[in-house]
Design a protein around this motif. Structure first.
Motif, PDB file in Angstrom:
ATOM      1  N   LYS A 157      -0.572   0.073  -5.874  1.00  0.00           N
ATOM      2  CA  LYS A 157      -0.272   0.817  -4.613  1.00  0.00           C
ATOM      3  C   LYS A 157      -0.520   2.383  -4.909  1.00  0.00           C
ATOM      4  O   LYS A 157      -0.571   2.999  -3.890  1.00  0.00           O
ATOM      5  CB  LYS A 157       0.616   0.394  -3.890  1.00  0.00           C
ATOM      6  CG  LYS A 157       2.065   0.833  -4.316  1.00  0.00           C
ATOM      7  CD  LYS A 157       3.254   0.441  -3.324  1.00  0.00           C
ATOM      8  CE  LYS A 157       4.774   0.740  -3.674  1.00  0.00           C
ATOM      9  NZ  LYS A 157       5.684   0.662  -2.825  1.00  0.00           N
ATOM     10  N   GLU A 203      -5.991  -1.936  -0.426  1.00  0.00           N
ATOM     11  CA  GLU A 203      -6.642  -0.503  -0.870  1.00  0.00           C
ATOM     12  C   GLU A 203      -8.016  -0.408  -0.628  1.00  0.00           C
ATOM     13  O   GLU A 203      -8.691  -1.148   0.049  1.00  0.00           O
ATOM     14  CB  GLU A 203      -6.615  -0.621  -2.361  1.00  0.00           C
ATOM     15  CG  GLU A 203      -7.692  -1.616  -3.097  1.00  0.00           C
ATOM     16  CD  GLU A 203      -7.485  -1.753  -4.641  1.00  0.00           C
ATOM     17  OE1 GLU A 203      -6.579  -1.110  -5.482  1.00  0.00           O
ATOM     18  OE2 GLU A 203      -8.256  -2.634  -5.140  1.00  0.00           O
ATOM     19  N   TYR A 240       0.921  -1.136   0.090  1.00  0.00           N
ATOM     20  CA  TYR A 240       0.078   0.000   0.228  1.00  0.00           C
ATOM     21  C   TYR A 240       0.841   1.397   0.060  1.00  0.00           C
ATOM     22  O   TYR A 240       2.024   1.102   0.178  1.00  0.00           O
ATOM     23  CB  TYR A 240      -0.985  -0.021   1.283  1.00  0.00           C
ATOM     24  CG  TYR A 240      -0.314  -0.060   2.389  1.00  0.00           C
ATOM     25  CD1 TYR A 240       0.174   0.784   3.387  1.00  0.00           C
ATOM     26  CD2 TYR A 240      -0.310  -1.492   3.074  1.00  0.00           C
ATOM     27  CE1 TYR A 240       0.888   0.753   4.433  1.00  0.00           C
ATOM     28  CE2 TYR A 240       0.437  -1.810   4.202  1.00  0.00           C
ATOM     29  CZ  TYR A 240       1.137  -0.672   4.973  1.00  0.00           C
ATOM     30  OH  TYR A 240       1.953  -0.909   6.117  1.00  0.00           O
ATOM     31  N   ILE A 283      -2.437  -5.868  -3.105  1.00  0.00           N
ATOM     32  CA  ILE A 283      -2.477  -4.425  -2.927  1.00  0.00           C
ATOM     33  C   ILE A 283      -3.561  -4.287  -1.775  1.00  0.00           C
ATOM     34  O   ILE A 283      -4.892  -4.562  -2.010  1.00  0.00           O
ATOM     35  CB  ILE A 283      -3.111  -3.695  -4.166  1.00  0.00           C
ATOM     36  CG1 ILE A 283      -1.724  -4.178  -5.096  1.00  0.00           C
ATOM     37  CG2 ILE A 283      -2.938  -2.122  -3.770  1.00  0.00           C
ATOM     38  CD1 ILE A 283      -0.568  -3.560  -4.945  1.00  0.00           C
TER      39      ILE A 283
END
Length: 928
Positions: free
Chosen positions: A810, A743, A586, A741
């Protein structure tokens, strides 16, 4: 119940005679009287002597090729019967025997079977044909043998007629387990099903998958080949070639077929392991010719020849390669060894094979021990003349160890078990019968007792299973060269029940490890990280090695398929041997891009604070007062501060709170900022508008506080509905091959778009109002800069949409941060930087007098322009020049211009002078 009576009650089958078999007794190899007679079938000679390609008359020819190993099996049966007779197992009952030499021919064995079935105590040697043989009494009660499955099956079909028990010590064909076709057949060895299974297991365990197989063309060879093919397929082993040899030496094509087989072995250079289902004389001829061609392979030996001394004594046989064989479990051989040591004192009156051996031994009395076997074989062919040494006892004593060297312990033990099984079954039958009477029981009664018998030998329990098999297991042997002598060494046991090899010592483990070092594969071994790709449709063992694709792995050699990693949490590079856990990524606080964006956000906050300080210190200047009032300015600055601060929610590990906060926080604060700028734009347009209709409309519309609260409240409502029904949340994006990722999933793209679209609508309204007031006095022209600020906002967010839609990973939050910074910086710079420039660097224009002078100049220009516009319109429509009498002939447009100018000044006094110059001198204004 009525019975069908067949008129033909019996017929007589006289046994054929010839020059070598004048009477049935001439046909018997060994005989001993007793209360219960047991028949025996042994292939003591390897073939019948014939001068023709095929028989032309139904006669039994002379048998040639004395087989020492089979002769020893005959002695094992005789010894086992004598052991029972000398024990208390059958008290008062003596077992007798009739043993026949099958000469390795089915027809000879069937002739012997006819005599077994002939009626007991019949001088004519006849066999009666009956519809029911339940009370028929043949001359023997049971038969032991034969050794070869081909012969056994033929004999068994004849013995089935009277359900006479047939117990084989060596016939392993799988079909013989079929009790429908062979109801009276039993055996003291496992079925070939287990032997082929053990062979396939050994081959697979050793890492071989490309092998050859050689078998005989009889039932035994064909069934063993078919069963083995099934077993190899189950173990992913491929058969490169299958060669079939004639089953009998009397076949003239056998030499040709052996040569063709050897040519095939040489041609298949990659095949280093060959499985051989042949008889001993086949293997003897095959190896003899293979040595001439310097063929060196690994030979997997079946139980037929794995311990055959006849083959191990072939000169230089160790050059043939390694031999790994399967043989039947051995037992205690000490008693049989003593029997052989004292064979010279055993009665030979009714034992033709013992006499023949003694004669052949005498003929070779002066031959070395190493050449004795070959000498006996040569003399037993019937083509050599020889001189007999009459001192038989001396010859036996000199050759005490010769027979022992040729003994095959597994087969001897199987014969012992067969005789013991019959002995215990007879004991069970005779407990309530007088078995000294030959008519005490029929063969079929003995068969029932035999199927249910259980006995022990040397502490081990034995019985026949439902298929008539005694699954004793196998010993695995290896031919080893020890001090120049080829020795058969047991290296493991095969457990039939558990399908495992039992290895007892480290040396044996080393032997297995050495076998694995020899390669027998169609293709090179695929290393871990690769998989097999088949190149030949008929063989799965021939393949190419291809690398495992991304996100796949193989952790063993020669894997058929690469294994798939867990796409959600794991990844693997090309040609990987393992999966790796995906890294969670991230936009972290220590990321270089995040640091840069945070620095820009902090710089923006510093600008906001600096502007606030500048405005606070210059509260009473015209520039500050003309900015819409202190409240609006400070609210706008606060909104810019919050916008810059909101970027911090886009950085760091996403949490549910930050995901829900960041968009709504930015959306509400930016909407408040635009709402305040909208009020400013409306005020500017109202202050400098000279169109009465527009001015009246703007006066009605201009309500600063309600406008700000209404516009911001709508955005608050949008965000609230968003959070209630489809709130953003943390999501793991596993679509990337090597990373996860972490998110924020926006929850509803529609809600996100409505939020941004609403801001865009407000910005567009601001842009329209500001564009209309773009020509205000230069140093105080906020409308022009608001227009530029809104243009920057539109450019940034129009660019954001496609970039945001096509960006993943990211750095996706960084895209929105950049857009927020660009739009925030654009509005901040366009709104406040020009005023700060005037305050700091053009202080002479930031005075009341300068401000009024600039207004006068702008108003005069605006009024003149408007008057000229009216004059132009009037003249173009009427083409008439009007004069005003009261003005001394001046044009009417001039007077109208003066009226409009006066109206402008009045408007300026009402709207601007109140905030910019509350004490504006009336004399000055009236003079203007």
């Amino acid at each position: 119940m009525a019975l069908l009576i067949i008129p033909i009650t019996c017929f007589v089958i006289p046994l054929a005679t010839s020059q070598t078999c004048q009477t049935p007794d001439d046909f018997v190899a060994a005989i001993s009287p007793g209360h219960v007679i047991i028949g025996g079938l042994f292939a003591i000679h390897e073939k019948m002597l014939s001068s023709e390609d095929y028989p032309r008359r139904p006669e039994i020819q002379k048998c040639v090729g004395f087989e020492i190993s089979i002769f020893l099996q005959t002695l094992a049966m005789i010894h086992s019967i004598e052991m029972i007779n000398n024990s208390t197992l059958l008290s008062g009952i003596k077992l007798g025997y009739e043993i026949y030499d099958t000469c390795t021919e089915v027809t000879v064995a069937m002739a012997a079977a006819l005599r077994f079935l002939s009626k007991f105590n019949s001088s004519g040697e006849i066999m009666e044909f009956k519809c029911d043989y339940s009370s028929y009494m043949p001359r023997v009660k049971a038969v032991i043998g034969a050794g070869y499955s081909e012969i056994t099956m033929a004999v068994s079909r004849m013995l089935n007629l009277q359900l006479m028990p047939q117990v084989s010590y060596e016939s392993t064909a799988e079909i013989l387990s079929d009790k429908i076709r062979f109801p009276s057949f039993l055996r003291t060895v496992p079925s070939d099903f287990y032997q082929t299974k053990a062979m396939a297991h050994l081959i697979e365990k050793s890492g071989w998958n490309w092998i050859g197989i050689i078998a005989t063309d009889d039932d035994y060879g064909q069934m063993a080949l078919n069963t083995f093919a099934v077993q190899t397929t189950a173990n992913n082993v491929c058969i490169a070639f299958k060669e079939v040899l004639p089953a009998f030496l009397s076949d003239n094509t056998i030499e040709v077929r052996i040569n063709e087989t050897l040519e095939k072995i040489i041609a298949e250079a990659q095949v280093n392991v060959i499985v051989v289902f042949l008889r001993q004389f086949h293997v003897f001829n095959l190896f003899s010719k293979a040595l001439e061609r310097n063929i060196n392979k690994i030979w997997i030996a079946s139980d037929n020849w794995s311990t055959a001394t006849k083959i191990t004594t072939i000169p230089n046989v160790k050059r043939i390669g390694k031999v790994v064989g399967f043989t039947f479990r051995r037992g205690n051989m000490s008693s049989f060894h003593s029997f052989l040591q004292n064979l010279h004192i055993f009665p030979s009156d009714n034992n033709k094979v013992l006499n023949e051996y003694a004669t052949l031994l005498s003929a070779c009395a002066y031959v070395k021990d190493s050449d004795l076997s070959q000498c006996i074989s040569n003399h037993s062919q019937g083509t050599l003349a020889y001189k007999v040494d009459k001192d038989i006892e001396r010859n036996f004593s000199l050759r005490n160890d010769f027979l022992w060297d040729y003994t095959e312990p597994g087969l001897v033990h199987s014969i012992q078990l067969a005789v013991l099984a019959l002995g215990y079954a007879i004991r069970d039958l005779c407990q309530a019968r007088d078995c000294q009477n030959p008519n005490a029981f029929q063969p079929w009664e003995l068969l029932d007792a035999l199927k249910n018998v259980t006995f022990t030998d040397e502490g081990n329990s034995f019985h026949f299973d439902a298929h008539g098999d005694m699954n004793t297991g196998y010993d695995v042997v290896l031919w080893k060269d020890i001090d120049g002598h080829l020795t058969i060494t047991k290296i493991a046991q095969y457990d039939l029940k558990n399908d495992v090899f039992v290895i007892t010592d480290q040396e044996t483990k080393n032997e297995f490890r050495n076998l694995k070092q020899i390669q027998s594969k169609c293709s090179k071994e695929c290393s871990p990280g690769q998989m097999k790709k088949t190149t030949r449709s008929q063989h799965i063992c021939c393949y190419e090695c291809v690398n495992c694709p991304e996100n796949h792995y193989s952790n063993q050699t020669d894997m058929d398929h690469c294994l798939l990693c867990n796409n959600e949490t794991q990844w693997a590079p090309v040609r990987s041997t393992a999966c790796f856990e995906k890294e969670v990524e991230y936009l972290s606080w220590n990321d270089s891009l995040a640091i840069l964006l945070l620095a820009l956000s902090l710089l923006g906050i510093m600008f906001v604070l600096a502007i606030g300080i500048i405005f606070t210190r210059n509260l009473n200047t015209p520039v500050v007062k003309s900015s819409g009032g202190l409240l609006v300015c400070y609210v706008i600055l606060l909104c810019h501060f919050l916008n810059f601060a909101s970027t911090g929610f886009f950085i760091g590990e996403p949490q549910d709170f930050t995901c829900k906060t960041r968009q709504t926080f930015f959306g509400v604060s930016f909407t408040l900022c635009i709402s305040c700028i909208l009020v400013k734009s409306l005020k500017i347009l109202l202050a400098f508008s000279f169109d009465p209709k527009l001015q009246n409309f703007l006066k009605c519309l201009y309500k600063p506080i309600p406008i700000i609260f209404t516009c911001t409240g709508i955005q608050v409502a949008i965000c609230t509905i968003w959070l209630i029904f489809a709130a953003p949340a943390v999501e793991e994006n596993v679509s990337l091959p090597r990373v996860i990722i972490l998110e924020c999933e926006e929850g509803s793209i529609l809600a996100f778009g409505i939020m941004l679209g609403y801001i865009a609508i407000l910005a567009f309204i601001c842009f329209v109002f500001a564009f209309k007031g773009r020509k205000l006095p230069e140093n105080y022209n906020e409308a022009k800069f608001i227009t530029f600020g809104m243009l920057i906002y539109f450019i940034a967010w129009i660019t954001f949409v496609p970039v945001y839609a096509t960006t993943f990973g990211k750095y996706l939050p960084a895209v929105e941060i950049i857009v927020i910074l660009i739009s925030n910086y654009g509005i901040l710079c366009c709104t406040f930087f020009p005023k700060c420039y005037v305050i700091l660097y053009k202080q002479e224009t930031n005075t009341k007098s300068a401000f009024l002078k600039m207004i006068y100049s702008y108003s005069s220009h605006s009024a003149s322009s408007l008057a000229m516009s009216h004059v132009s319109l009037d003249s173009s429509s009427s083409n008439i020049t009007a004069t005003n009498p009261s003005s001394g002939g001046r044009p009417a447009a001039w007077q109208e211009s003066r009226d409009i100018q006066a109206q402008a000044f009045a408007h300026i006094r009402r709207e601007n002078a109140a905030s910019m110059s509350k004490t504006l001198p009336r004399k000055r204004m009236s003079s203007i």
